[in-house]
Design a protein around this motif. Structure first.
Motif, PDB file in Angstrom:
ATOM      1  N   GLN A 106       0.821  -1.228   0.000  1.00  0.00           N
ATOM      2  CA  GLN A 106       0.000   0.000   0.000  1.00  0.00           C
ATOM      3  C   GLN A 106       0.841   1.259   0.000  1.00  0.00           C
ATOM      4  O   GLN A 106       0.325   2.349  -0.211  1.00  0.00           O
ATOM      5  N   ASP A 107       2.123   1.121   0.272  1.00  0.00           N
ATOM      6  CA  ASP A 107       2.970   2.297   0.461  1.00  0.00           C
ATOM      7  C   ASP A 107       4.232   2.133  -0.388  1.00  0.00           C
ATOM      8  O   ASP A 107       5.007   1.206  -0.178  1.00  0.00           O
ATOM      9  N   ARG A 108       4.403   3.031  -1.353  1.00  0.00           N
ATOM     10  CA  ARG A 108       5.540   2.890  -2.279  1.00  0.00           C
ATOM     11  C   ARG A 108       6.886   2.917  -1.566  1.00  0.00           C
ATOM     12  O   ARG A 108       7.836   2.265  -2.010  1.00  0.00           O
ATOM     13  N   LEU A 109       6.975   3.682  -0.467  1.00  0.00           N
ATOM     14  CA  LEU A 109       8.254   3.752   0.254  1.00  0.00           C
ATOM     15  C   LEU A 109       8.550   2.404   0.923  1.00  0.00           C
ATOM     16  O   LEU A 109       9.651   1.858   0.802  1.00  0.00           O
ATOM     17  N   THR A 110       7.555   1.865   1.621  1.00  0.00           N
ATOM     18  CA  THR A 110       7.727   0.566   2.288  1.00  0.00           C
ATOM     19  C   THR A 110       8.038  -0.516   1.260  1.00  0.00           C
ATOM     20  O   THR A 110       8.882  -1.384   1.481  1.00  0.00           O
ATOM     21  N   GLU A 111       7.326  -0.444   0.131  1.00  0.00           N
ATOM     22  CA  GLU A 111       7.470  -1.478  -0.906  1.00  0.00           C
ATOM     23  C   GLU A 111       8.886  -1.472  -1.502  1.00  0.00           C
ATOM     24  O   GLU A 111       9.536  -2.510  -1.620  1.00  0.00           O
ATOM     25  N   LYS A 112       9.362  -0.286  -1.831  1.00  0.00           N
ATOM     26  CA  LYS A 112      10.697  -0.205  -2.453  1.00  0.00           C
ATOM     27  C   LYS A 112      11.785  -0.583  -1.445  1.00  0.00           C
ATOM     28  O   LYS A 112      12.773  -1.231  -1.803  1.00  0.00           O
ATOM     29  N   THR A 113      11.599  -0.178  -0.179  1.00  0.00           N
ATOM     30  CA  THR A 113      12.564  -0.534   0.859  1.00  0.00           C
ATOM     31  C   THR A 113      12.589  -2.048   1.034  1.00  0.00           C
ATOM     32  O   THR A 113      13.664  -2.668   1.105  1.00  0.00           O
ATOM     33  N   PHE A 114      11.422  -2.663   1.076  1.00  0.00           N
ATOM     34  CA  PHE A 114      11.300  -4.126   1.201  1.00  0.00           C
ATOM     35  C   PHE A 114      12.028  -4.821   0.035  1.00  0.00           C
ATOM     36  O   PHE A 114      12.779  -5.777   0.228  1.00  0.00           O
ATOM     37  N   LEU A 115      11.821  -4.324  -1.184  1.00  0.00           N
ATOM     38  CA  LEU A 115      12.449  -4.941  -2.360  1.00  0.00           C
ATOM     39  C   LEU A 115      13.970  -4.837  -2.273  1.00  0.00           C
ATOM     40  O   LEU A 115      14.683  -5.821  -2.498  1.00  0.00           O
ATOM     41  N   ASN A 116      14.458  -3.648  -1.930  1.00  0.00           N
ATOM     42  CA  ASN A 116      15.911  -3.471  -1.848  1.00  0.00           C
ATOM     43  C   ASN A 116      16.504  -4.358  -0.763  1.00  0.00           C
ATOM     44  O   ASN A 116      17.593  -4.908  -0.923  1.00  0.00           O
ATOM     45  N   GLU A 117      15.773  -4.535   0.352  1.00  0.00           N
ATOM     46  CA  GLU A 117      16.266  -5.412   1.418  1.00  0.00           C
ATOM     47  C   GLU A 117      16.359  -6.865   0.959  1.00  0.00           C
ATOM     48  O   GLU A 117      17.155  -7.630   1.459  1.00  0.00           O
TER      49      GLU A 117
END
Ligand code: AMP
Length: 374
Positions: A106-117
């Motif tokens: 739901q949140d582009r910031l959380t999503e991109k951070t999750f992907l990079n992790e």
């Protein structure tokens, strides 16, 4: 797996959202002898094909509780299910995909951070909460760049291209001054997506990677297979499986990716940059209704019921086009085309930009064609 986690034919699936995705899910469920109960604030195309429908706001706990009494599992056709609704539902019935998938996507910031992790590349990005934050992000990432609201964006809504010389206060106001991210512009060769499914026991299956073209930020055409190397296709599917596993995912998941020229290594190589995760069936997977042994909708129903996943094998070369607004008026002509499969969503008003239906054309696979000496 506990017995109560799996459904039986005749059981009822709850669907939050009444659009065309809900409609096609309900139709796939019916084919397998399951019933559906759609819950949405507005009556939509899914209401016409479901055994039960409730038109009520997502925060009406009395109506939600009555809806939940009738269903064995709950799924959704859109990722912006309010968090309070998701929590209310999850306390009473299994929600598939689960809370983690919703919270992260739901949140582009959380999503991109999750992907990079997870070690998965995305466009470079920076958090933007105010105009000074935007100025800092612009000097960090450079321009042009795209400012996107963190939440509630779809079909290009809630995003704006930031060009050289732009007045940053005006830009930030233009997206409603919402918490946002600034994303570096990706010079992509093409856009592709993977439609995968993860079952209750962690099994994973994906359809062939497909290639997507957009017009005015709306998907206009999907072709399959995507014009990428077999190694890139394997990597795209592997990434999707890794994302699904990390989200404890159950159901169909869509991962949209950019294919970019890899200027770092040998010439001619390509690499993948993930743009977005959709925790649901997706417009770029509509071709599977006619072009694969199992459709994405049936696959989702199988997964959330705890049933075995179906074969994702493709029938031929696929060309799926969305019918947007007045394009759907050509339905009679399309019905006359022998290799075209027409789907109309039963929407009454063909407003500009509105997805009214789609048409899938299936051609013989080039390789098979050659094998047969055609
Ligand atoms: P989104 O809402 O993030 O899926 O973006 C919608 C469309 O805008 C994508 O399908 C791309 O065509 C384009 N787009 C989004 N982000 C980027 C980016 N960082 N670089 C280049 N194009 C983008």
């Amino acid at each position: 797996m506990a017995k109560h986690d799996t459904l039986q034919p005749g059981d009822m699936i709850g669907i939050l959202g009444s659009g065309q995705l809900g409609r096609m899910l309900a139709m796939a469920a019916a084919q397998l002898g399951l019933r559906t109960h759609v819950y949405a604030p507005d009556s939509g195309p899914a209401f016409d094909v479901s055994a039960q429908a409730t038109q009520a706001p997502y925060d009406d706990e009395t109506r939600l509780a009555a809806f939940l009494e009738t269903v064995s599992v709950v799924t959704y056709e859109f990722e912006n299910v309010p968090a309070a609704t998701a929590a209310f539902v999850a306390a009473r019935r299994p929600v598939r995909p689960g809370a983690k998938a919703l919270a992260i996507t739901q949140d582009r910031l959380t999503e991109k951070t999750f992907l990079n992790e997870l070690g998965i590349p995305t466009a470079p990005f920076a958090q933007v909460d105010d105009v000074p934050g935007l100025a800092a992000a612009v000097s960090g990432l450079g321009i042009p760049a795209i400012l996107k609201t963190r939440r509630f964006g779809y079909d290009g809504k809630g995003q704006i291209l930031v060009q050289a010389g732009a007045d940053l206060s005006t830009v930030f106001e233009a997206i409603g001054a919402h918490p946002s991210i600034l994303e570096g512009l990706v010079r992509f060769r093409s856009e592709v997506s993977v439609i995968g499914a993860r079952g209750l026991e962690g099994e994973f299956a994906a359809f062939d990677v497909c290639e997507n073209e957009h017009a005015n930020h709306i998907l206009s055409r999907t072709t399959a297979p995507a014009r990428i190397s077999p190694a890139t296709a394997r990597e795209a599917i592997e990434m999707t499986g890794r994302i699904a596993a990390a989200l404890d995912y159950v159901g169909v998941i869509t991962v949209e990716m950019f294919v970019v020229d890899d200027t770092r290594g040998d010439t001619g190589r390509e690499r993948l940059v993930v743009n977005e995760i959709a925790p649901r069936v997706h417009n770029s997977g509509h071709w599977t209704l006619d072009g694969a042994f199992t459709s994405q909708f049936e696959q989702h129903v199988r997964a959330i019921c705890g049933w075995p996943l179906g074969s994702t094998q493709r029938h031929g070369r696929i060309d799926m086009r969305n019918l947007i607004g007045a394009e759907a008026l050509s339905w009679r002509h399309l019905l006359g085309e022998p290799t075209a499969r027409l789907h109309l969503y039963g929407k009454h008003e063909a407003r500009p930009g509105r997805k009214m239906g789609h048409v899938t054309r299936i051609l013989p696979d080039r390789e098979k064609h050659r094998e047969n000496g055609d």
